[in-house]
Design an enzyme around this catalytic site. Structure first.
Site, short mmCIF file in Angstrom:
data_model
loop_
_atom_site.label_atom_id
_atom_site.label_comp_id
_atom_site.label_asym_id
_atom_site.label_seq_id
_atom_site.Cartn_x
_atom_site.Cartn_y
_atom_site.Cartn_z
N GLY A 12 0.84 -1.21 0.00
CA GLY A 12 0.00 0.00 0.00
C GLY A 12 0.87 1.25 0.00
O GLY A 12 0.48 2.30 0.50
N ALA A 13 2.05 1.09 -0.58
CA ALA A 13 3.10 2.10 -0.45
C ALA A 13 2.82 3.39 -1.21
O ALA A 13 3.46 4.41 -0.95
CB ALA A 13 4.44 1.51 -0.91
N TYR A 143 -15.67 -4.22 6.40
CA TYR A 143 -14.38 -3.57 6.69
C TYR A 143 -13.99 -3.78 8.15
O TYR A 143 -12.86 -4.19 8.46
CB TYR A 143 -14.47 -2.07 6.37
CG TYR A 143 -13.22 -1.30 6.68
CD1 TYR A 143 -12.15 -1.31 5.78
CD2 TYR A 143 -13.08 -0.57 7.86
CE1 TYR A 143 -10.98 -0.60 6.07
CE2 TYR A 143 -11.92 0.13 8.16
CZ TYR A 143 -10.87 0.12 7.25
OH TYR A 143 -9.72 0.80 7.53
N ALA A 144 -14.93 -3.51 9.04
CA ALA A 144 -14.65 -3.65 10.47
C ALA A 144 -14.31 -5.10 10.81
O ALA A 144 -13.41 -5.36 11.62
CB ALA A 144 -15.85 -3.18 11.29
N LYS A 147 -10.78 -5.78 9.77
CA LYS A 147 -9.79 -5.12 10.63
C LYS A 147 -9.75 -5.75 12.02
O LYS A 147 -8.70 -5.85 12.66
CB LYS A 147 -10.07 -3.61 10.70
CG LYS A 147 -9.81 -2.89 9.38
CD LYS A 147 -8.35 -3.05 8.95
CE LYS A 147 -8.04 -2.34 7.66
NZ LYS A 147 -6.62 -2.49 7.26
N1 LIG Z 1 -7.21 6.64 6.53
C1 LIG Z 1 -7.79 6.21 7.63
O1 LIG Z 1 -8.52 6.98 8.30
C2 LIG Z 1 -7.57 4.81 8.13
C3 LIG Z 1 -8.15 4.45 9.35
C4 LIG Z 1 -7.97 3.16 9.83
C5 LIG Z 1 -7.21 2.24 9.11
N2 LIG Z 1 -6.65 2.60 7.93
C6 LIG Z 1 -5.88 1.59 7.19
O2 LIG Z 1 -4.62 2.10 6.84
C7 LIG Z 1 -4.16 1.45 5.65
C8 LIG Z 1 -3.71 2.48 4.65
O3 LIG Z 1 -4.83 3.24 4.26
P1 LIG Z 1 -4.76 4.74 3.71
O4 LIG Z 1 -5.67 5.53 4.55
O5 LIG Z 1 -3.35 5.16 3.55
O6 LIG Z 1 -5.51 4.53 2.31
P2 LIG Z 1 -5.04 4.80 0.83
O7 LIG Z 1 -6.21 4.46 -0.01
O8 LIG Z 1 -4.43 6.14 0.71
O9 LIG Z 1 -3.89 3.72 0.63
C9 LIG Z 1 -4.14 2.35 0.45
C10 LIG Z 1 -3.17 1.85 -0.59
O10 LIG Z 1 -3.36 0.43 -0.71
C11 LIG Z 1 -3.28 0.12 -2.09
N3 LIG Z 1 -4.00 -1.12 -2.36
C12 LIG Z 1 -5.33 -1.33 -2.18
N4 LIG Z 1 -5.64 -2.56 -2.62
C13 LIG Z 1 -4.50 -3.12 -3.09
C14 LIG Z 1 -4.19 -4.36 -3.70
N5 LIG Z 1 -5.13 -5.27 -3.93
N6 LIG Z 1 -2.92 -4.60 -4.06
C15 LIG Z 1 -1.95 -3.68 -3.84
N7 LIG Z 1 -2.18 -2.48 -3.29
C16 LIG Z 1 -3.44 -2.20 -2.92
C17 LIG Z 1 -3.94 1.31 -2.79
O11 LIG Z 1 -3.57 1.37 -4.17
C18 LIG Z 1 -3.42 2.46 -1.97
O12 LIG Z 1 -2.23 3.01 -2.51
C19 LIG Z 1 -5.33 0.58 5.17
O13 LIG Z 1 -5.11 -0.76 5.56
C20 LIG Z 1 -6.52 1.17 5.90
O14 LIG Z 1 -7.56 0.25 6.08
C21 LIG Z 1 -6.81 3.87 7.42
#
Ligand SMILES: NC(=O)c1ccc[n+]([C@@H]2O[C@H](COP(=O)([O-])OP(=O)(O)OC[C@H]3O[C@@H](n4cnc5c(N)ncnc54)[C@H](O)[C@@H]3O)[C@@H](O)[C@H]2O)c1
Length: 243
Positions: A12-13, A143-144, A147
């Site tokens: 998810g980089a 989703y929940a 997680k």
């Molecule tokens: N933003 C928030 O408020 C929040 C809250 C709780 C948890 N999270 C968790 O943090 C993590 C990062 O989320 P974020 O907020 O940076 O979101 P984001 O959408 O900015 O980043 C997620 C990244 O994961 C990549 N991704 C998704 N599916 C993929 C796949 N099948 N293969 C490869 N890459 C994939 C996407 O292309 C994206 O770059 C996630 O696991 C999310 O559930 C985020």
């Protein structure tokens, strides 16, 4: 980061929290393998990059192969994730498979297939859980659930891998402004007000604030910390419902 942590794989980089993590690790001198299904946003980054859909059958093998060039892995950050959840009644099989497939199944598959490359003793894994893995809220059922499962995977793997000297922890972000949440935060004033109002620090978080905790948990500064779920939520979980 401690001098021992020299190599890392971050999934998810290209996303908000993942990119912030990659940038902090690179600043620490870590060799980073950055994985995302769309790596265009990583153009120009000094990280090594692999474009892979983590749900694809061959993704773990491709990532493991690319990671071999780094040598033993000090850190794996399972950050890729998808939101877009609904109430259970509105969650069809395709959406269920999509969310669980990426947020849970892909994490287990990649972690399993990289295990032999993680430094033992001394390696670390950091997973991305969520405050929604801890409490109930309408409309985020799949989703929940995914997680909440990551929270338990983290504890389970901490027990399984601890005897080899591999630590496993998770961060549970609250509301962080990223591509996953931007539309909702900027387009739904009531949602934004609720999230800010329900957060004791009275604001939404920045990706770097989560990345800093990932960096700590992945470093030897956290050498006696394993099996922990660290909320990075401005206090939202501890005072949920307080406005
Ligand atoms: N933003 C928030 O408020 C929040 C809250 C709780 C948890 N999270 C968790 O943090 C993590 C990062 O989320 P974020 O907020 O940076 O979101 P984001 O959408 O900015 O980043 C997620 C990244 O994961 C990549 N991704 C998704 N599916 C993929 C796949 N099948 N293969 C490869 N890459 C994939 C996407 O292309 C994206 O770059 C996630 O696991 C999310 O559930 C985020």
């Amino acid at each position: 980061m401690n001098a021992k942590a020299r190599t890392a794989v971050v999934t998810g980089a290209a996303g908000g929290i993942g990119r912030a993590t990659v940038d902090l690790l690179l600043a620490d001198g870590v060799s980073v393998l950055a994985v995302d299904r769309d790596v265009s946003a990583l153009a120009g980054s000094p990280a090594r990059v692999v474009e892979a859909d983590l749900a694809a059958a061959d993704a773990p093998a491709r990532i493991a192969e690319a990671a071999r060039a780094l040598g033993p892995l000090d850190l794996l950050v399972n950050c890729a994730g998808v939101g877009g959840s609904r109430r259970l009644a509105e969650t069809d099989d395709a959406l269920l498979d999509h969310i669980v497939g990426i947020n849970l199944r892909a994490v287990l598959r990649l972690t399993r297939d990289l295990l032999g490359q993680i430094r033992a003793p001394g390696g670390a894994i950091v997973n991305l859980a969520s405050v929604y893995g801890e409490v109930g809220r309408i409309g985020t059922t799949a989703y929940a659930a995914s997680k909440g499962a990551i929270t338990q995977v983290t504890r389970q793997l901490a027990a399984e891998l601890g005897p080899q000297g591999i630590r496993v922890n998770a961060v549970a972000p609250g509301c962080i402004l990223t591509g996953m949440t931007r539309e909702k935060i900027e387009g739904d004033r009531e949602y934004a007000a609720t999230m800010v109002g329900g957060t004791p620090l009275k604001r939404i978080g920045a990706p770097t604030e989560v990345a800093e905790v990932i960096r700590f948990l992945g470093s030897d500064a956290a050498s006696f910390v394993t099996g922990q779920i660290v909320a990075v939520d401005g206090g939202w979980l501890t005072s949920r419902g307080t406005f």
